[in-house]
Scaffold this active site. Structure first.
Site, PDB file in Angstrom:
ATOM      1  N   LYS A 158      10.429   3.701   6.521  1.00 37.11           N
ATOM      2  CA  LYS A 158       9.107   3.157   6.242  1.00 37.11           C
ATOM      3  C   LYS A 158       9.232   2.309   4.983  1.00 37.11           C
ATOM      4  O   LYS A 158      10.134   2.479   4.177  1.00 37.11           O
ATOM      5  CB  LYS A 158       8.067   4.257   6.071  1.00 37.11           C
ATOM      6  CG  LYS A 158       8.269   5.231   4.940  1.00 37.11           C
ATOM      7  CD  LYS A 158       7.721   4.869   3.601  1.00 37.11           C
ATOM      8  CE  LYS A 158       6.304   4.378   3.684  1.00 37.11           C
ATOM      9  NZ  LYS A 158       5.836   3.986   2.308  1.00 37.11           N
ATOM     10  N   THR A 175       6.603   2.490  -1.210  1.00 33.92           N
ATOM     11  CA  THR A 175       7.897   3.139  -1.185  1.00 33.92           C
ATOM     12  C   THR A 175       8.694   2.859   0.076  1.00 33.92           C
ATOM     13  O   THR A 175       8.157   2.734   1.152  1.00 33.92           O
ATOM     14  CB  THR A 175       7.751   4.667  -1.323  1.00 33.92           C
ATOM     15  OG1 THR A 175       7.178   4.956  -2.566  1.00 33.92           O
ATOM     16  CG2 THR A 175       9.063   5.361  -1.185  1.00 33.92           C
TER      17      THR A 175
END
EC number: 2.3.1.35
Lengths: 383, 383
Positions: B163, B174
């Site tokens: 991700k 992040t």
């Protein structure tokens, strides 16, 4: 008078034809200059790096619309010719003329236009408020406002004009500063003072993190006011440059707010500067300021990637200044009052103060918020 | 299967409740991990830096919605507790569980929710396409698409999910990568391979230049396929990471185009990487790509400030790839056909290739264009 023409003996003039402007400033004195550290530097920068070594200038000529950058040997020859043309019009030796260019990269100077504009501008030279305004306007590109600064110190003054609204925008960009003082100061000392002042001002402005091929700052000292204490001169020159630098940041492409980041408690000034520049240049900090989002985590996270060691659990961070200063983190403990913090972001100026608890070094840096307008200016403009 | 569940023995599951997701991946093997270099690192990163030294993992648990970053000693204790809770639900020792978090900075984990979600997810664990999809979705934050990669090499495979859509966005941000292979490889060699692969992939993605407090990539090697040649494993792992990295860049916040910058002719790979990263991270290059403006001067100017020495008058630059590759500058001479160059910018993928003529080092970096939507996502979201 608001800037250069407040200095005795400084004459200025400028014209603008569409995006092609030309400014001339005439005053004789010892001179210093600082230039871009970009490896790809423009022809006028390369020429002036050599010429400034003599430590003396009689006039400065700046054209806007064409950067004369990435133009190879022909570009260098064109820069020399530009100074010769101006020398002829002014009746001054070419070696005593400072030149700077700003505008599109990768295109050659139109020397015919430069010649015609020089002939038109020289007769307009005068020592007046209108003249310094005309000069400041002539060097503007994407700038929305002209930029003047004047510091009146004890017995002498420092005044400057500048242009710049992105650290670089190759279509229309670059920071150029032209500063005069009536203090008497040797060229070598002037160079040292200017380098420090630029470091503490223009080099701490981050609009988009890009750096122009054409950035330069000149300072000419006429000496009319006689010798002055070095520390006083340094302070005045730094104040003048800092004012101009903040005006550049506030006029950043698409900006709605000036951001000032003050860092203290670093091991030295260099470390404080690295943190301040990294925070003020963070896209996430810039967009948060634009949205008036008191998202202080972005400030701490940006500080953490500045390459400077500190204990994240010992930092203190506030937003706002004076009575409006609002603590966000105190000695690593979150104390944020998000309502007050958001209120501190409403104005045209947003200040973050970060103490990192490692030493005595401090520094400030300036930038602006990142807006849809920046994207539009730089993305929707087609070459 | 498109990623982790293509590896024999890997079971996955995930759920998402609003912005709070939890994914569990179970498979036993030697393990390695790399983490953010941001000084301000999150509690789960600090915990895993210690725990990965044992070189073995039985499962990985990732939560989204809360980053457990800038949470001090309590945050660290919460990270330990999160792994204990997962250990209880899975019937595995806590020391053999990898954890990662992504989401808001400066807030504490909701351990009650983590506990409830663990109990719900564990019974869903299975080795299926649906399972890897559920896990990939559970860890998404601002991501618009889930990210899978699978490299099927000679006798073994490497598959991963990840991700990430900004290098950091402290509200929701992040990069987290979870990679599995059936190759048999010792933990120390795996760590070396992973570090190199991450350097050549995730570390060369620049969305906004910010770096998360929570970035991490795990690789677990089950060994089911037996030993494989190191060079082949390295190539497969790098290909897997590069695919995931490009998917992150393409899904950059607000992005409409993936930008790939290939640099060759540098003195070494490090120098090539510095130039590629600087160009791909330039706001002016990013906005030019968005506007499909073949403004190559911005590429050269960005390269010039990368801190790498080269002769600007000896560079070559092209845009596009394959048959659409169009020269812009050849050995320092401008050869650009702006109509063809603009055409090369129409697709979803824009490639610049820059040769700087100093040596044999080469590297690629990936990013995305900068759009009004990026500003909106990061500026208009209020904490």
């Amino acid at each position: 008078m608001r800037s250069i023409c407040a200095i005795e003996g400084v004459e200025a003039a400028g014209i603008k034809e569409g995006k092609y402007g030309l400014a001339i400033i005439r005053a004789s004195g010892t001179a210093a200059a600082t230039f871009t550290s970009n490896l790809v530097s423009a022809a006028p920068v390369n020429l002036m790096r050599e010429r400034i070594a003599a430590g003396r200038l009689e006039a400065i000529v700046v054209n806007s619309g064409c950067a004369n950058a990435y133009t190879g040997k022909k570009g260098y020859a064109d820069a020399v010719e530009m100074s010769r043309i101006a020398a002829g019009a002014l009746g001054i030796e070419a070696d005593r003329i400072g030149i700077a260019s700003t505008g599109v990269i990768g295109r050659y100077l139109d020397l015919e236009r430069i010649g015609r504009q020089c002939k038109e501008v020289v007769p307009l030279l005068e020592h007046s408020a209108a003249a310094e305004t005309a000069a400041a306007r002539a060097i503007m590109t994407t700038d929305l406002v002209e930029k003047h600064a004047l510091i009146e110190a004890d017995g002498f003054s420092v005044g400057g004009i500048c242009k710049g609204s992105g650290m670089i925008a190759p279509n229309m960009g670059t920071m150029i500063g032209v500063i005069y003082t009536d203090a008497e100061i040797g060229a070598a000392d002037l160079q040292t003072s200017l380098r420090l002042a630029v470091r503490r001002s223009f080099n701490r402005v981050v609009v988009d993190g890009d750096e122009s091929t054409n950035d330069c700052a000149f300072c000419t000292a006429t000496g009319a006011a006689g010798r002055v204490p070095q520390a006083e001169f340094d302070a005045a020159l730094q104040a003048c440059c800092a004012s101009l630098a903040q005006q550049i940041a506030a006029d950043g492409e698409g900006a709605t707010k000036l951001i000032e980041v003050r860092v203290s408690g670093a091991v030295d000034e260099e470390a404080a500067e690295a943190v301040a520049r990294t925070v003020v240049g963070s896209s996430l900090v810039k967009t948060a300021v634009y949205g008036e989002d008191p998202n202080w985590g972005r400030v701490i996270a940006a500080a953490g990637r500045a390459g400077v060691r500190f204990d994240p659990d010992a930092v203190s961070l506030t937003i706002g200044e004076g009575e409006a200063e609002t603590p966000l983190v105190r000695d690593g403990v979150i104390v944020s009052d998000l309502v007050r913090a958001k209120a501190a972001m409403h104005g045209r100026r947003v200040v973050f103060t970060l103490a990192i608890g490692e030493g005595e070094g401090s520094a400030a840096a300036w930038g602006c918020d990142l807006t849809e307008k920046y994207v539009e200016i730089n993305g929707k403009y087609t070459t």
